[in-house]
Design a protein around this motif. Structure first.
Motif, mmCIF file in Angstrom:
data_model
loop_
_atom_site.group_PDB
_atom_site.id
_atom_site.type_symbol
_atom_site.label_atom_id
_atom_site.label_comp_id
_atom_site.label_asym_id
_atom_site.label_seq_id
_atom_site.Cartn_x
_atom_site.Cartn_y
_atom_site.Cartn_z
ATOM 1 N N ASP A 18 0.830 -1.208 0.000
ATOM 2 C CA ASP A 18 0.000 0.000 0.000
ATOM 3 C C ASP A 18 0.866 1.260 0.000
ATOM 4 O O ASP A 18 0.580 2.224 -0.720
ATOM 5 C CB ASP A 18 -0.934 0.019 1.215
ATOM 6 C CG ASP A 18 -2.026 -1.026 1.135
ATOM 7 O OD1 ASP A 18 -2.274 -1.569 0.032
ATOM 8 O OD2 ASP A 18 -2.640 -1.316 2.184
ATOM 9 N N ASP A 67 2.375 1.742 -3.420
ATOM 10 C CA ASP A 67 1.343 2.201 -4.349
ATOM 11 C C ASP A 67 1.078 3.689 -4.165
ATOM 12 O O ASP A 67 0.981 4.437 -5.141
ATOM 13 C CB ASP A 67 0.043 1.417 -4.152
ATOM 14 C CG ASP A 67 0.115 0.001 -4.692
ATOM 15 O OD1 ASP A 67 1.018 -0.289 -5.498
ATOM 16 O OD2 ASP A 67 -0.725 -0.819 -4.302
ATOM 17 N N ASP A 68 0.980 4.126 -2.920
ATOM 18 C CA ASP A 68 0.763 5.552 -2.641
ATOM 19 C C ASP A 68 1.942 6.390 -3.115
ATOM 20 O O ASP A 68 1.768 7.475 -3.668
ATOM 21 C CB ASP A 68 0.553 5.789 -1.143
ATOM 22 C CG ASP A 68 -0.771 5.230 -0.633
ATOM 23 O OD1 ASP A 68 -1.644 4.885 -1.466
ATOM 24 O OD2 ASP A 68 -0.922 5.115 0.602
ATOM 25 N N MET A 105 1.994 6.867 -6.971
ATOM 26 C CA MET A 105 0.854 7.589 -7.592
ATOM 27 C C MET A 105 1.146 9.048 -7.711
ATOM 28 O O MET A 105 1.838 9.713 -7.203
ATOM 29 C CB MET A 105 -0.418 7.375 -6.806
ATOM 30 C CG MET A 105 -0.915 5.989 -6.952
ATOM 31 S SD MET A 105 -2.498 5.850 -6.091
ATOM 32 C CE MET A 105 -3.076 4.346 -6.774
#
Length: 85
Positions: free
Chosen positions: A78, A81-82, A85
């Motif tokens: 997670d 992924d953050d 982005m």
């Protein structure tokens, strides 16, 4: 079955850590050494996971440790992924 999913997530994390964009961002932010350390630790976790998978049926302590490891792996994915982005 959950172990297969976890192993797949570990592979994805390693792939993301090798991502060229992440390496470029790491250079710009000056965190390349930390990313290398994280990549190394995830690789070690993957190797340990292969051994622990067999032991979990025999030990409650190992099963608990594996459950905590799964939480860490999910949180790591997670976070990456953050970051990407």
């Amino acid at each position: 079955m959950a172990e297969v999913v976890l192993f797949s997530i570990i592979d994805r994390i390693l792939g993301k850590l090798g991502n060229l964009a992440l390496q470029m961002i790491g250079r710009m932010l000056g965190v390349n050494d930390e990313l290398d350390k994280l990549r190394n630790k995830v690789s070690i976790i993957k190797a340990i996971f292969l051994d622990v998978e067999e032991l979990q049926t025999k030990s409650h302590e190992v099963r608990d440790w594996l459950h905590k490891l799964k939480d860490i792996v999910y949180d790591t994915e997670d976070l990456l992924d953050d970051f990407l982005m």
